[in-house]
Write a protein that holds these residues in place. Structure first.
Motif, PDB file in Angstrom:
ATOM      1  N   ASP A 495       0.845  -1.210   0.000  1.00 45.37           N
ATOM      2  CA  ASP A 495       0.000   0.000   0.000  1.00 45.37           C
ATOM      3  C   ASP A 495       0.875   1.252   0.000  1.00 45.37           C
ATOM      4  OD1 ASP A 495      -2.229  -1.609   0.085  1.00 45.37           O
ATOM      5  OD2 ASP A 495      -2.593  -1.329   2.237  1.00 45.37           O
ATOM      6  N   ASP A 496       1.903   1.228   0.846  1.00 49.10           N
ATOM      7  CA  ASP A 496       2.813   2.383   0.917  1.00 49.10           C
ATOM      8  C   ASP A 496       3.501   2.603  -0.424  1.00 49.10           C
ATOM      9  OD1 ASP A 496       2.239   2.789   3.623  1.00 49.10           O
ATOM     10  OD2 ASP A 496       3.827   1.409   4.272  1.00 49.10           O
ATOM     11  N   GLU A 498       2.477   1.659  -3.363  1.00 46.69           N
ATOM     12  CA  GLU A 498       1.508   2.102  -4.360  1.00 46.69           C
ATOM     13  C   GLU A 498       1.203   3.601  -4.196  1.00 46.69           C
ATOM     14  OE1 GLU A 498      -1.651  -0.616  -5.033  1.00 46.69           O
ATOM     15  OE2 GLU A 498      -3.021   0.939  -5.721  1.00 46.69           O
ATOM     16  N   ALA A 499       0.980   4.004  -2.963  1.00 46.00           N
ATOM     17  CA  ALA A 499       0.681   5.425  -2.709  1.00 46.00           C
ATOM     18  C   ALA A 499       1.844   6.308  -3.156  1.00 46.00           C
ATOM     19  CB  ALA A 499       0.377   5.637  -1.225  1.00 46.00           C
ATOM     20  N   LEU A 502       2.041   6.396  -7.028  1.00 44.67           N
ATOM     21  CA  LEU A 502       1.042   7.270  -7.641  1.00 44.67           C
ATOM     22  C   LEU A 502       1.412   8.733  -7.429  1.00 44.67           C
ATOM     23  CD1 LEU A 502      -2.206   5.287  -6.704  1.00 44.67           C
ATOM     24  CD2 LEU A 502      -1.001   5.367  -8.911  1.00 44.67           C
ATOM     25  N   TRP A 503       1.926   9.040  -6.246  1.00 55.14           N
ATOM     26  CA  TRP A 503       2.343  10.411  -5.954  1.00 55.14           C
ATOM     27  C   TRP A 503       3.452  10.833  -6.909  1.00 55.14           C
ATOM     28  CZ3 TRP A 503       6.660  13.157  -4.612  1.00 55.14           C
ATOM     29  CH2 TRP A 503       6.448  14.414  -4.054  1.00 55.14           C
ATOM     30  N   LYS A 573       7.096   6.482   2.967  1.00 57.32           N
ATOM     31  CA  LYS A 573       5.973   7.059   2.226  1.00 57.32           C
ATOM     32  C   LYS A 573       5.660   8.458   2.740  1.00 57.32           C
ATOM     33  CE  LYS A 573       1.820   6.790   3.300  1.00 57.32           C
ATOM     34  NZ  LYS A 573       0.538   6.346   3.818  1.00 57.32           N
ATOM     35  N   GLU A 574       5.606   8.609   4.057  1.00 57.79           N
ATOM     36  CA  GLU A 574       5.341   9.935   4.637  1.00 57.79           C
ATOM     37  C   GLU A 574       6.395  10.937   4.186  1.00 57.79           C
ATOM     38  OE1 GLU A 574       2.747  11.049   6.616  1.00 57.79           O
ATOM     39  OE2 GLU A 574       1.931   9.130   5.941  1.00 57.79           O
ATOM     40  N   THR A 577       6.085  11.820   0.318  1.00 53.17           N
ATOM     41  CA  THR A 577       4.915  12.605  -0.073  1.00 53.17           C
ATOM     42  C   THR A 577       4.785  13.911   0.713  1.00 53.17           C
ATOM     43  OG1 THR A 577       3.518  11.410   1.502  1.00 53.17           O
ATOM     44  CG2 THR A 577       3.640  10.519  -0.724  1.00 53.17           C
TER      45      THR A 577
END
Lengths: 593, 593
Positions: A495-496, A498-499, A502-503, A573-574, A577
């Protein structure tokens, strides 16, 4: 003392990274398990018995330069000749060129072991293999006839001459000159730095591949040509002729890989070195990229090779060294430090990182082999893109892991790790170059984000994610309680990824390229951790034929990786993004110190 | 080229870490800002002009041993004598002992700069200061009269002799012997290894503090005594007498800090070295811990000092080195790499880690000073506990950061970082010892979790968290848009720290000590990151008197740290609270390689 982990390598090739796809493809005749095992066993024996004992000797001796002559460490010349006599140099070269035509996967497995034996030794042939590829793909038949067979056999070695003092990562700035001669040859002049095995006493001749500019060449990288410049000119009968106008002007004093001579090469002191064009004029960079892509994977294998040896050393030390007691134990008896929880964490961190690096490097080799052998254009495109996607990850993650694993290994040894006598400080010193050369890991990250994520309009990376989700689903459905929360953690990591993906794609679509660049390094790490975690779990799933103890350990590895190092995907991820604004706001000119 | 960051140090001492508390305490007369600034400026000048230029010389020369004589690098002896003539050795020693009686905070600020100048040089006096403390607190008046003043002035140097081959982290296993003599002295025999500055030519005498066992001593650490063993015996008039029965039998060949002689010391080859008891028989470990606690902070300052120098080198290189273009730029003109987003991330990562290490080390020194000067018993307990809590964090986080910052610095330099000529590889080689000695960072983490969290029944750490929350509230209420999400991120990090802390306390209360041990290393990291993030933000809040550009950069630092490195707190919390089962399940004996 290094012992080649042949069983582990064999398992990873066959069960995790898809070697059977190649065995079943029809492209490699006779590539049965017997041959594979024979090659791995014999390569492992050579690395263990012949190369590994000379690693520390080379570190102490270095490669001194006297009067233009570079002396390799004691035993090195015999070692090299035994190695080429074993036929190891031409493992993956085509049969037409005198090689064995084996898949990259097997060549990479062997290369891992050469690097564990001695990274400083293994890097020399790596360069030769790169030269073979460039010549085979781009040189004239005449040049091939003279040079290819001797490079494939290893009788001569090859080098790559890119870097100049003002042109490291940015080849636009190259200044070395090439002038056309009436006889169709060229005269090369200029200075090149950081030339690995630029001069040495292992072989009678050295074949330099050199980037240079013609007088009328366009500026930038579209004006660079590639030339073959032999140390000794070659007569028509194949015997060696006059010494060419090229010399080694200096050998670097480096932090590590002391056995590998890193040379400053001067071309054209006496009017110009004789050079032969490879490929077309001004199209040299494309030829060079042919060899650079495989060289990137080869550098990833250096990180892996050193990591494996560091693991073995630390594990043996931790089982031998007795300090302290276990919780609740009374009295004076000390236990092996391997049983302390904090050292278990360290050992697991080393071992799992190493297994991840191995699985990713071999998967990258698998993609290269699949692309090379595919006949269907769609398949060829798919696997070429996959190789493109995995190459920067294999290079950067494996080499970062190499440094991390070697450093943890030093730490486990305590004071014994910091003194050179033990040999584990050398692993850290050796490993430290790998994140730098063949494109720094920062450049790998940028390549991944700017060139590889957008492949097929972003569909390739999405398909890759879907494949990983399938494996995670299988882990979840395996209903093996010893996996604990592994499946959930892997799903979260995907999930991380993927996010963040996409970002990244959106940032580029919106023209916010600097935002993407600011997060490129953590993005590569996130992708590598998530992929690696899935591959470890896949190994645990496919471990059915192994003995129970090995299967249990494999599950513990996959699970502990998921529960420790893989946790970072959320933070990464944090970071990716959320941090670009604060990073781009930083003006380095404003801060004096 | 290192330039002491006196303004940054002064700001951190005064605005972030509470130096005014000491200035206003009445315990230090005349400690006005003028004196503080004069000391910092002069120490900075000495470190910059006198020490720093000899760092690379020492790395190349090392400290060769010939016939028992250790030769320090060229210029080293003059440097040392200029340094003690400046009065720097006795900065924090008491006025009664001939020192200047200044707070630890100032001594630490100076020590940071000595370490930036040369870690290998600064470590020698650090050991002497430790010896001074142990002698001042525990030795007889007679011993003090003979040794203290000369150690405080630096005329003689001191050493700590703990480690033996079989006894590194675990002092239970010590074997060195001490035998009582009729005249009240002792005869010491045995071998000690890794003795920093055990032998050298800087001073006429060397005062060894040696741990050894009496024949009738209880087993384990309750049977260890501390002895003072001078290299030369001292006559009643203070002149040097006979050579004592102690010699240097070897000097280690180490990865770094080549200027610091790491010696194997042999006591009692000829019947026994004359030793004098310090403190009581069998109570030596308590005396040794006096010096070890401050030594841990001193090692933290080594990490900080090297990190600062690595920052400066990388920053200067990144502004100078031109490669590549900025996004959208056309043509051939290259820009300084400092302007590439990925390098900005790297530079920020170096700089913010360094500032965090500085703020934590100085805060630890502040706590030590507050504990030393407090008259109210409640305050004394509070600050002693705070010093206890911060010491392992200051040691481990700063030394880990030292390695990380030095490694990023090498990476920014590319190939130039890997060749020894540039000097930045030395930073990494030097820094790598600091996570190992004075208690490995694993041991610091265990100390934090098992001994420091439970202080005052867990109330001390909870009070600490509440103080940090107050600062974060202030950041949130500052309404400065340039902080972005800094306050939210900090609050989240403190939530993570609180959750992990409660988990740790609960695990111990439940007797699940191994669970706590398995998560100790990530716990220390989490605590250090959260605390460091808060201190950086505090600095940005208190930056009102600085010029606008500096204030802006300070806010960018605090924010970028919060948005990048601080993200890890969430992962660390997950790791700590979720991974112990998978780690403890690992049986290192099961895995052969």
């Amino acid at each position: 003392m290094y012992r080649a982990p042949v069983d582990e390598i064999s398992f990873t090739l066959k069960q995790v990274c898809g070697l059977p796809d190649l065995q079943n493809s029809g492209s490699y005749e006779d590539l049965g398990d017997d041959l594979v095992d024979a090659i791995l066993n014999e390569a492992g024996r050579f690395a263990t018995e012949e190369i590994a004992p000379l690693n520390s000797v080379a570190d102490k001796h270095g490669t001194p330069l006297n009067d233009g002559v570079v002396t390799t460490p004691p035993g090195w010349r015999d070692l090299y000749h035994a190695w080429i006599e074993g036929g190891w140099n031409g493992l993956s070269a085509s049969a037409e060129a005198g090689g064995q035509g084996l898949p990259q996967m097997l060549a990479c497995a062997a290369m891992e072991m050469w690097n564990s034996g001695s990274m400083a030794f293994a890097i020399g042939p790596t360069l030769t293999i790169g030269a073979v590829e460039a010549i085979e793909k781009h040189a004239t038949e005449e040049l091939k006839a003279i040079f290819l067979e001797k490079l494939v056999s290893g009788e001569w070695m090859g080098t790559m001459n890119l870097t100049e003092p003002q042109a490291g990562s940015d080849l636009n700035a190259l200044k070395a000159k090439a002038e056309r001669q009436d006889d169709g040859t060229y005269r090369i002049s200029g200075q090149k730095i950081y030339i690995t095995y630029g001069e040495h006493d292992l072989t009678d001749n050295i074949v330099h591949l050199v980037l240079a500019r013609l007088p009328d060449a366009p500026a930038g990288t579209r004006g660079i040509s590639l030339f073959l410049v032999p140390k000794f000119l070659v007569n028509e009968d194949g015997s060696l002729g006059a010494r060419n106008d090229v010399r080694c002007a200096g050998v670097e004093h480096k932090m590590g890989i002391h056995g590998s001579p890193t040379c400053t090469m001067v071309y054209g002191d006496e009017g110009g070195a004789v050079g032969y064009l490879i490929g077309e004029e001004n199209r040299g960079l494309a030829c060079m990229f042919t060899m650079m892509n495989n060289a990137r994977l080869a550098v990833g294998l250096q990180g892996l090779g050193v990591a494996e040896r560091a693991c073995q050393d630390a594990h043996a030390y931790a089982l031998d060294r007795k300090q302290g007691r276990v919780t609740g134990q009374k009295g004076e008896g000390m236990i092996a430090i391997a049983h302390h929880p904090d050292i278990k964490r360290s050992l697991l961190g080393m071992r799992t990182r190493t297994q991840v690096a191995r699985a990713i490097c071999y998967s990258c080799a698998h993609a290269i082999d699949m692309a090379n052998t595919a006949t269907d254009p769609g398949q060829k495109k798919h696997w070429s893109e996959r190789a493109g996607l995995l190459t920067p990850i294999a290079k950067a993650l494996s080499t970062d892991f190499g440094v991390e694993v070697a450093s943890i290994g030093v730490q486990i040894h305590g004071g014994m790790g910091y003194v050179e006598e033990t040999g584990v400080a050398q692993h850290l010193r050796d490993a430290r170059i790998a994140p730098i050369y063949e494109g720094t890991n920062g450049i790998q990250s940028i390549d991944l984000v700017l060139r590889k994520l957008p492949l097929s309009g972003g569909e390739h990376i999405k398909g890759f994610l879907a494949e990983l989700r399938d494996i995670v689903r299988e882990v979840g459905q395996s209903n093996r309680p010893e996996f604990g929360d592994t499946a959930q953690r892997l799903a979260g990591a995907l999930d991380d990824l993927e996010a963040a993906t996409l970002w990244m794609l959106e940032a580029q679509a919106d023209g916010r390229v600097d935002d993407a660049l600011a997060g490129a390094t953590p993005y590569l790490r996130l992708a590598g951790l998530a992929y690696g975690g899935v591959l470890l779990a896949k190994g645990a799933l496919r471990s059915g034929m192994e003995d129970r103890a090995r299967r249990t350990q494999r599950t513990i590895m996959a699970r502990s990786f998921a529960m420790t190092i893989l946790c970072d995907t959320a933070s990464l991820k944090e970071d990716i993004t959320g941090s670009s604004e604060s990073i781009l706001a930083f003006d380095p000119e404003e801060l004096a110190s």
